[in-house]
Design a protein around this motif. Structure first.
Motif, PDB file in Angstrom:
ATOM      1  N   MET A   1       0.844  -1.186   0.000  1.00 44.94           N
ATOM      2  CA  MET A   1       0.000   0.000   0.000  1.00 44.94           C
ATOM      3  C   MET A   1       0.884   1.241   0.000  1.00 44.94           C
ATOM      4  O   MET A   1       1.912   1.273   0.677  1.00 44.94           O
ATOM      5  N   LYS A   2       0.459   2.215  -0.775  1.00 47.84           N
ATOM      6  CA  LYS A   2       1.120   3.515  -0.727  1.00 47.84           C
ATOM      7  C   LYS A   2       0.197   4.569  -1.314  1.00 47.84           C
ATOM      8  O   LYS A   2      -0.836   4.257  -1.904  1.00 47.84           O
ATOM      9  N   GLN A   3       0.624   5.802  -1.151  1.00 49.94           N
ATOM     10  CA  GLN A   3      -0.037   6.945  -1.750  1.00 49.94           C
ATOM     11  C   GLN A   3       1.023   7.742  -2.479  1.00 49.94           C
ATOM     12  O   GLN A   3       2.181   7.791  -2.044  1.00 49.94           O
ATOM     13  N   VAL A   4       0.632   8.347  -3.601  1.00 47.49           N
ATOM     14  CA  VAL A   4       1.546   9.189  -4.370  1.00 47.49           C
ATOM     15  C   VAL A   4       0.895  10.551  -4.553  1.00 47.49           C
ATOM     16  O   VAL A   4      -0.296  10.638  -4.838  1.00 47.49           O
ATOM     17  N   ILE A   5       1.690  11.583  -4.379  1.00 46.53           N
ATOM     18  CA  ILE A   5       1.246  12.936  -4.701  1.00 46.53           C
ATOM     19  C   ILE A   5       2.168  13.436  -5.795  1.00 46.53           C
ATOM     20  O   ILE A   5       3.394  13.366  -5.675  1.00 46.53           O
ATOM     21  N   VAL A   6       1.558  13.922  -6.881  1.00 48.77           N
ATOM     22  CA  VAL A   6       2.326  14.429  -8.017  1.00 48.77           C
ATOM     23  C   VAL A   6       2.134  15.939  -8.077  1.00 48.77           C
ATOM     24  O   VAL A   6       1.004  16.432  -8.116  1.00 48.77           O
TER      25      VAL A   6
ATOM     26  N   ASN B   1     -11.187   9.899  -0.642  1.00 46.03           N
ATOM     27  CA  ASN B   1     -11.831   9.261  -1.793  1.00 46.03           C
ATOM     28  C   ASN B   1     -11.600   7.748  -1.831  1.00 46.03           C
ATOM     29  O   ASN B   1     -12.153   7.066  -2.684  1.00 46.03           O
ATOM     30  N   ALA B   2     -10.768   7.246  -0.930  1.00 44.44           N
ATOM     31  CA  ALA B   2     -10.455   5.812  -0.900  1.00 44.44           C
ATOM     32  C   ALA B   2     -11.503   5.066  -0.073  1.00 44.44           C
ATOM     33  O   ALA B   2     -12.011   5.595   0.917  1.00 44.44           O
ATOM     34  N   PRO B   3     -11.799   3.825  -0.458  1.00 50.91           N
ATOM     35  CA  PRO B   3     -12.728   3.033   0.348  1.00 50.91           C
ATOM     36  C   PRO B   3     -12.128   2.711   1.717  1.00 50.91           C
ATOM     37  O   PRO B   3     -10.902   2.667   1.876  1.00 50.91           O
TER      38      PRO B   3
ATOM     39  N   GLN C   1      -8.133   2.558   3.159  1.00 51.13           N
ATOM     40  CA  GLN C   1      -7.670   3.478   4.195  1.00 51.13           C
ATOM     41  C   GLN C   1      -7.059   2.697   5.352  1.00 51.13           C
ATOM     42  O   GLN C   1      -5.951   3.008   5.806  1.00 51.13           O
ATOM     43  N   SER C   2      -7.768   1.694   5.817  1.00 53.28           N
ATOM     44  CA  SER C   2      -7.305   0.894   6.954  1.00 53.28           C
ATOM     45  C   SER C   2      -5.988   0.187   6.650  1.00 53.28           C
ATOM     46  O   SER C   2      -5.051   0.208   7.463  1.00 53.28           O
ATOM     47  N   ALA C   3      -5.896  -0.430   5.471  1.00 49.40           N
ATOM     48  CA  ALA C   3      -4.668  -1.137   5.094  1.00 49.40           C
ATOM     49  C   ALA C   3      -3.492  -0.167   5.006  1.00 49.40           C
ATOM     50  O   ALA C   3      -2.371  -0.486   5.410  1.00 49.40           O
ATOM     51  N   TRP C   4      -3.737   1.021   4.495  1.00 50.58           N
ATOM     52  CA  TRP C   4      -2.690   2.035   4.370  1.00 50.58           C
ATOM     53  C   TRP C   4      -2.235   2.505   5.744  1.00 50.58           C
ATOM     54  O   TRP C   4      -1.039   2.643   6.005  1.00 50.58           O
TER      55      TRP C   4
ATOM     56  N   PRO D   1      -4.609   6.054  -1.196  1.00 51.00           N
ATOM     57  CA  PRO D   1      -3.841   4.829  -1.087  1.00 51.00           C
ATOM     58  C   PRO D   1      -4.462   3.652  -1.836  1.00 51.00           C
ATOM     59  O   PRO D   1      -5.668   3.525  -1.951  1.00 51.00           O
ATOM     60  N   ASP D   2      -3.558   2.825  -2.325  1.00 54.61           N
ATOM     61  CA  ASP D   2      -3.931   1.588  -3.001  1.00 54.61           C
ATOM     62  C   ASP D   2      -2.690   0.713  -3.065  1.00 54.61           C
ATOM     63  O   ASP D   2      -1.635   1.089  -2.560  1.00 54.61           O
ATOM     64  N   GLU D   3      -2.839  -0.420  -3.719  1.00 54.02           N
ATOM     65  CA  GLU D   3      -1.717  -1.347  -3.863  1.00 54.02           C
ATOM     66  C   GLU D   3      -0.613  -0.706  -4.699  1.00 54.02           C
ATOM     67  O   GLU D   3      -0.876  -0.013  -5.679  1.00 54.02           O
ATOM     68  N   ILE D   4       0.619  -0.970  -4.308  1.00 52.05           N
ATOM     69  CA  ILE D   4       1.783  -0.351  -4.947  1.00 52.05           C
ATOM     70  C   ILE D   4       1.793  -0.581  -6.451  1.00 52.05           C
ATOM     71  O   ILE D   4       1.985   0.359  -7.226  1.00 52.05           O
ATOM     72  N   ALA D   5       1.577  -1.802  -6.895  1.00 57.74           N
ATOM     73  CA  ALA D   5       1.642  -2.106  -8.328  1.00 57.74           C
ATOM     74  C   ALA D   5       0.587  -1.343  -9.111  1.00 57.74           C
ATOM     75  O   ALA D   5       0.836  -0.904 -10.243  1.00 57.74           O
TER      76      ALA D   5
END
Length: 113
Positions: free
Chosen positions: A1-6, A32-34, A38-41, A96-100
């Motif tokens: 899990m990760k989050q990216v800000i561009v 905006n994440a389910p 959120q919990s996994a992140w 956040p979501d899965e890295i891949a």
């Protein structure tokens, strides 16, 4: 899990302004994440990376790709109280979501400097 800000690097935001915009994007995309993402992140330690893109057009294209992939995303538009005009898109939060899944959209981008 990760989050990216561009961040739209073309704006050359001062460090404090950029930090505030990145924080807005991190919170906005998180909301905006389910709940299960959120919990996994949170459990993973809230990993996040700040990357850069070259233009407003690229920023919107990344947001479009993220949304098309089903990733939580939010484009941040500035309120216009300081260094850029009101409504200027400054950054996009993805995840956040899965890295891949996130890397499929943002993997070619460079770290913000």
């Amino acid at each position: 899990m990760k989050q990216v800000i561009v961040v739209n690097e073309a704006l050359a935001l001062p460090p404090g302004k950029m930090a505030a915009q990145v924080a807005h994007a991190a919170v906005g995309a998180l909301l905006n994440a389910p709940p299960e993402k959120q919990s996994a992140w949170f459990q993973a330690g809230m990993p996040k990376v700040v990357l850069r893109c070259a233009s407003e057009a690229e920023l919107f294209e990344l947001a479009r790709q993220a949304q098309a992939a089903g990733l939580p995303a939010m484009v941040i538009r500035d309120a216009g109280r300081t260094v850029v005009a009101a409504g200027t898109p400054t950054c996009v939060g993805i995840g956040p979501d899965e890295i891949a899944r996130i890397d499929a959209v943002t993997g070619a981008l460079k770290l913000m400097r």
